[in-house]
Write an enzyme that holds these catalytic residues in place. Structure first.
Site, PDB file in Angstrom:
ATOM      1  N   LYS A  24      67.871  23.071  47.034  1.00  0.00           N
ATOM      2  CA  LYS A  24      69.150  22.885  46.337  1.00  0.00           C
ATOM      3  C   LYS A  24      68.881  22.540  44.876  1.00  0.00           C
ATOM      4  O   LYS A  24      68.005  21.716  44.585  1.00  0.00           O
ATOM      5  CB  LYS A  24      69.958  21.756  47.004  1.00  0.00           C
TER       6      LYS A  24
ATOM      7  N   CYS B  38      75.249  27.403  36.877  1.00  0.00           N
ATOM      8  CA  CYS B  38      76.193  26.719  37.767  1.00  0.00           C
ATOM      9  C   CYS B  38      77.588  26.740  37.143  1.00  0.00           C
ATOM     10  O   CYS B  38      77.775  26.268  36.022  1.00  0.00           O
ATOM     11  CB  CYS B  38      75.787  25.275  38.018  1.00  0.00           C
TER      12      CYS B  38
HETATM   13  O1  RRO Z   1      76.677  23.257  43.357  1.00  0.00           O
HETATM   14  C1  RRO Z   1      77.434  24.200  43.015  1.00  0.00           C
HETATM   15  O2  RRO Z   1      78.663  24.061  42.892  1.00  0.00           O
HETATM   16  C2  RRO Z   1      76.911  25.539  42.712  1.00  0.00           C
HETATM   17  C3  RRO Z   1      75.794  25.775  41.942  1.00  0.00           C
HETATM   18 BR1  RRO Z   1      74.690  24.418  41.296  1.00  0.00          BR
HETATM   19  C4  RRO Z   1      75.440  27.103  41.606  1.00  0.00           C
HETATM   20  O3  RRO Z   1      74.472  27.385  40.894  1.00  0.00           O
HETATM   21  N1  RRO Z   1      76.234  28.100  42.060  1.00  0.00           N
HETATM   22  C5  RRO Z   1      77.314  27.863  42.826  1.00  0.00           C
HETATM   23  O4  RRO Z   1      78.022  28.823  43.230  1.00  0.00           O
HETATM   24  N2  RRO Z   1      77.651  26.575  43.158  1.00  0.00           N
END
Ligand code: RRO
Length: 314
Positions: free
Chosen positions: A48, A133
């Site tokens: 993650k 993100c």
């Molecule tokens: O954690 C998120 O909301 C998230 C991340 Br870091 C990302 O890179 N892509 C996404 O769709 N959600």
């Protein structure tokens, strides 16, 4: 799998027995989930995306599965950078190298802090810097600011000599691929990962006349079948422009062996499954690997290199 078939693939000297991993964010927040991936039929695992400090993420509901994909606004829930660095370092010590450490700092300074820590740690494996993100309120996606990407890479490569990949947002104009590739080709990147979710989509429930996730007024990243053509186009467009030494991870809309095949045909060296892993669980890796093997056998291909990047145009 037929004895002649070989699904092996390599990025920056790191070998993967097959090219199918999880996408960062799905089934990889805890070490227990990561252990499950590593004992599944997946070719490896990505952690993650980590921030310097642990985060709870956005308010719920923040993820909705849909008939054609998903929308999420998780907001980077994670146990903090040190937790994931410890995990991949421990795996490396047991000769498990098929891992990618994903980081997503909330600022340039945070990204540099984490990369400096990696540089001075024992970890020598792949690192994925997430520049895309879409879900932290008030923070825009760095991957859309090419001057910022250029500045960041110039700074990173003054001190970092590890195996660095970039997770990129989807691009939609050919001029963007030209401009960004010219920047990326100046650096010894191990790979790029195309694509993150399509940011700031909106799903409407006509019955309740409401959005389906709570954060940011319902705006969130779109994944799954919705995004496959965009993902394939990004893999293909970058493969046509990047130095051959920069490998490509194809992510977006993969739920079958045929989807993997299409990504590799467009030029992907490795692929990642997000939305479909979320709905089907880690058993998906065995199914998809078998489907890819069957498809390759039917076409007479023995290695991924037999068809990688060989998409025909009319
Ligand atoms: O954690 C998120 O909301 C998230 C991340 Br870091 C990302 O890179 N892509 C996404 O769709 N959600």
């Amino acid at each position: 799998m037929s004895p002649k078939l070989n699904l092996q693939t390599t990025i920056a000297g790191i070998d993967f027995r097959n090219p199918i991993l999880n996408a960062a964010g799905v089934w990889c927040q805890s070490t227990a989930e990561l252990d499950t991936l590593l004992t599944s039929s997946a070719g490896g695992a990505v952690t993650k995306s980590a921030t310097v400090k642990s985060r709870l993420g956005n308010a719920t509901p923040r993820l909705k599965s849909l008939p054609l994909g998903s929308i999420n606004s998780m907001g980077l829930p994670n146990y903090g950078f040190q937790y994931y660095l410890d995990y991949v370092t421990k795996q490396q010590a047991t000769d498990q190298h098929n891992l990618i450490l994903s980081i997503a700092g909330l600022s340039v300074a945070d990204n540099l802090t984490m990369l400096r820590q990696i540089q001075s740690s024992d970890y020598t494996g792949l690192v994925e810097l997430n520049l895309s993100c879409p879900n932290v309120a008030g923070k825009s996606q760095v991957g859309y600011d090419f001057a910022a990407v250029a500045d960041l890479l110039a700074t990173i490569f003054t001190f970092f000599d590890g195996k660095l990949g970039l997770k990129l947002p989807p691009y939609f104009d050919l001029h963007q691929f030209d401009e960004l590739s010219a920047i990326l080709n100046q650096y010894p990147l191990a790979y790029i990962n195309a694509i993150n979710s399509i940011g700031n989509g909106l799903i409407v429930d006509p019955l309740t006349e409401s959005v389906v996730i709570k954060p940011k007024g319902g705006f969130g990243g779109i994944g799954g079948n919705y995004v496959k053509p965009t993902a394939l186009a990004n893999v293909r467009a970058f493969r046509l422009r990047l130095n051959p030494t920069i490998k490509i991870i194809g992510t977006g809309g993969i739920s079958s062996g045929q989807d993997v095949f299409e990504h590799i045909l467009c030029g992907a060296d490795l692929v990642q499954i997000g939305t479909a892993l979320g709905t089907e669980g880690p058993a998906i890796f065995e199914r998809v690997t078998n489907e890819l093997s069957d498809l390759m056998a039917a076409k007479g291909y023995q290695n991924l290199a037999d068809f990688r990047g060989k998409l025909k145009t009319l």
